[in-house]
Design an enzyme around this catalytic site. Structure first.
Site, PDB file in Angstrom:
ATOM      1  N   GLU A 264       0.830  -1.208   0.000  1.00  0.00           N
ATOM      2  CA  GLU A 264       0.000   0.000   0.000  1.00  0.00           C
ATOM      3  C   GLU A 264       0.869   1.264   0.000  1.00  0.00           C
ATOM      4  O   GLU A 264       0.499   2.261  -0.611  1.00  0.00           O
ATOM      5  CB  GLU A 264      -0.964   0.008   1.199  1.00  0.00           C
ATOM      6  CG  GLU A 264      -1.931  -1.198   1.263  1.00  0.00           C
ATOM      7  CD  GLU A 264      -2.751  -1.421  -0.004  1.00  0.00           C
ATOM      8  OE1 GLU A 264      -3.014  -0.442  -0.735  1.00  0.00           O
ATOM      9  OE2 GLU A 264      -3.114  -2.585  -0.288  1.00  0.00           O
ATOM     10  N   HIS A 267       1.573   2.138  -3.516  1.00  0.00           N
ATOM     11  CA  HIS A 267       0.450   2.871  -4.115  1.00  0.00           C
ATOM     12  C   HIS A 267       0.459   4.330  -3.639  1.00  0.00           C
ATOM     13  O   HIS A 267       0.230   5.257  -4.411  1.00  0.00           O
ATOM     14  CB  HIS A 267      -0.890   2.245  -3.682  1.00  0.00           C
ATOM     15  CG  HIS A 267      -1.263   0.986  -4.418  1.00  0.00           C
ATOM     16  ND1 HIS A 267      -1.352   0.921  -5.789  1.00  0.00           N
ATOM     17  CD2 HIS A 267      -1.613  -0.246  -3.969  1.00  0.00           C
ATOM     18  CE1 HIS A 267      -1.739  -0.310  -6.143  1.00  0.00           C
ATOM     19  NE2 HIS A 267      -1.889  -1.037  -5.064  1.00  0.00           N
ATOM     20  N   GLU A 294      -0.799  -0.763  -9.914  1.00  0.00           N
ATOM     21  CA  GLU A 294      -0.410  -2.013  -9.263  1.00  0.00           C
ATOM     22  C   GLU A 294       1.083  -2.288  -9.459  1.00  0.00           C
ATOM     23  O   GLU A 294       1.725  -2.911  -8.619  1.00  0.00           O
ATOM     24  CB  GLU A 294      -1.270  -3.152  -9.825  1.00  0.00           C
ATOM     25  CG  GLU A 294      -1.307  -4.402  -8.988  1.00  0.00           C
ATOM     26  CD  GLU A 294      -1.907  -4.226  -7.593  1.00  0.00           C
ATOM     27  OE1 GLU A 294      -2.515  -3.173  -7.302  1.00  0.00           O
ATOM     28  OE2 GLU A 294      -1.742  -5.158  -6.796  1.00  0.00           O
TER      29      GLU A 294
HETATM   30 ZN   LIG Z   1      -2.620  -3.085  -4.970  1.00  0.00          ZN
END
Ligand SMILES: [Zn+2]
Length: 500
Positions: A264, A267, A294
């Site tokens: 995360e 991201h 991703e």
């Molecule tokens: Zn992801």
């Protein structure tokens, strides 16, 4: 012209504000909201998304965009990029009748409940009629947008603009054959046959401490980002300088909170580094695709945080935090533990090597469903056959099989492939970074990620939606999606670990 320019920037600013509010409502719902808040919250969220949708498809907005598009040569480079992107987005949204938006939203709300019930009863038949309705609605949707080629192209395009079934069939079939072959070799190795059963426990407060250290090492600024707890980890951003990630410290293994935090955080770094300045609050300041998003999380999770050099730096941190747990494991054994291959039934628990097969299975089923070659009622059996074929394991029931993911209940057909695309892109990015930075392993060993992050900012993040994901990768790495790079990386790494 001037009036149109002012209008479209004002609208984008308001849409971006609404997006931030929606994100805040969603984040709160998943983290701190008491259970009984759900009814009011779903009304609030639906209200915000209705206002946003009405703004996007509004005729006045469209007329201003058209006016600018007709005079595109007279615009600055920046305005041109914004108008082109906006025209494409809005044109697509305007093709969808508003009664369709309402129908699919109602159908998926009910389907989600049916999916939960089906899981509770361990019975796909409870969910099947709802999924049938969703598949019909998705076909109807494809009719409105109607991209060339198979229907599935239209669905893919929503998540991975420009991607087609043809390209994915080619990349995924090579990837599938290679993965099955690699896994077969590994399963036959002595190292695999003797590999240890992982059973590591760590207090939640210690997991939390480690996640906080990781957060800082990954250069997430405290004044712009925070980490909280939710059932399923996610990342969301509420404004240019406000990104939230979540993790979960309550799972069986402390590896879950650690790797989900890395994921995360990857991201989050992307979100924080979207183009600002001139593109602030425009359609450009966003990711061009879920696959590219991703790729950023998987880059940090797999390419960086599963490397030996990474653990040279991080294992001592684990040992300091909990000497009684980690002192007698040792780095070598630990590296094998975090890279253990184990063909298994559940996608979200899969290891780096077997993960993409779970995705390819879903891709094949979805593409065939949209082509009318597979019916919803065929799914459980086909699922189990494919699991056996690809991974050599067979679900004993629907919960372990076809009912495990929530995506289809939400109408997200075409989403799964982006997970594998992200893995492939991440290996291409890593290869490029290691080509241009001879000192890379050293830096990772020192826990110094500044150069890596700068490369990502310069070559991936700063482009926002000025190009498609595949174009960004092509510019940055010299070629578009190429599963061969990923396969070579996996062979190098796992043949070494398993002494094949
Ligand atoms: Zn992801």
């Amino acid at each position: 012209m001037k009036e149109s320019i002012e209008f479209i920037y004002k609208e984008q600013k308001e849409l971006s504000t609404l997006g931030g509010i929606a994100a805040l409502l969603g984040w709160d719902q998943m983290t701190y909201m008491p259970m009984m808040g759900a009814a009011a919250r779903s009304e609030q969220s639906a209200f915000i998304s209705r206002i946003a949708h009405e703004k996007i498809v509004n005729d006045g907005f469209w007329n201003h965009i058209q006016n600018l598009s007709k005079n595109i040569e007279a615009l600055s480079i920046k305005d041109r990029a914004v108008v082109k992107r906006l025209e494409k987005d809005v044109e697509k949204s305007r093709k969808i009748p508003s009664d369709f938006v309402e129908r699919i939203s109602k159908t998926t709300t009910i389907a989600y409940q049916a999916w939960e019930k089906a899981r509770g009863n361990n019975n796909f038949k409870v969910f099947a009629p709802h999924l049938e309705k969703i598949v019909e609605l998705e076909k109807e949707y494809c009719g409105y947008i109607n991209l060339p080629g198979p229907r599935y192209n239209t669905l893919l395009d929503d998540y991975e603009e420009g991607m087609t079934v043809d390209v994915l069939r080619k990349e995924f079939s090579f990837l599938k054959t290679s993965l099955v072959e690699i896994i077969e070799k590994i399963k036959n190795s002595e190292t695999f046959k003797n590999q240890e059963k992982i059973n590591i426990k760590l207090d939640q407060d210690k997991q939390k401490k480690i996640s906080q250290i990781l957060f800082e090492k990954m250069l997430l600024p405290k004044e712009k980002a925070r980490i909280d707890v939710s059932t399923h980890p996610f990342t969301t951003s509420m404004g240019d300088d406000d990104v939230r990630i979540t993790t979960n410290y309550g799972r069986d293994s402390p590896l879950f909170s650690f790797f989900s935090t890395v994921h995360e955080a990857g991201h989050a770094l992307y979100e924080l580094n979207m183009p600002k300045d001139e593109y602030k609050d425009t359609v450009i300041s966003d990711s061009p695709s879920l696959g590219l998003h991703e790729s950023q999380s998987r880059f940090w999770e797999n390419m960086i945080a599963r490397r030996k050099s990474f653990w040279e730096h991080f294992y001592p941190i684990f040992q300091n935090t909990s000497p009684e747990t980690f002192n007698d494991i040792g780095l070598e054994r630990w590296y094998k533990i975090v890279n253990q291959v184990k063909p298994s039934l559940i996608r979200v628990e899969a290891d780096e090597l077997t993960y993409c097969l779970h995705v390819i299975l879903r891709f094949e089923l979805e593409a065939d469903m949209m082509d009318d070659k597979v019916q919803v009622s065929d799914l459980p059996n086909l699922w189990n056959e494919k699991m056996n074929e690809m991974l050599g394991v067979v679900p004993q029931n629907d919960v372990e099989g076809v009912l495990q993911d929530m995506h289809w209940s939400g109408g997200s057909i075409g989403y799964f492939p982006t997970y594998a695309i992200g893995s492939i892109y991440s290996s291409q990015i890593f290869k490029k970074i290691s080509d241009v930075n001879q000192n890379l392993e050293n830096e990772i060993e020192q826990g110094n990620f500044a150069n890596i992050l700068n490369w990502l900012k310069e070559n991936i993040h700063k482009h926002g939606r000025l190009m498609t994901a595949n174009e960004i990768i092509k510019n940055a790495c010299g070629e578009g999606l190429n599963s061969k790079v990923f396969v070579d990386y996996l062979k190098d790494k796992y043949y070494c670990i398993y002494e094949v």
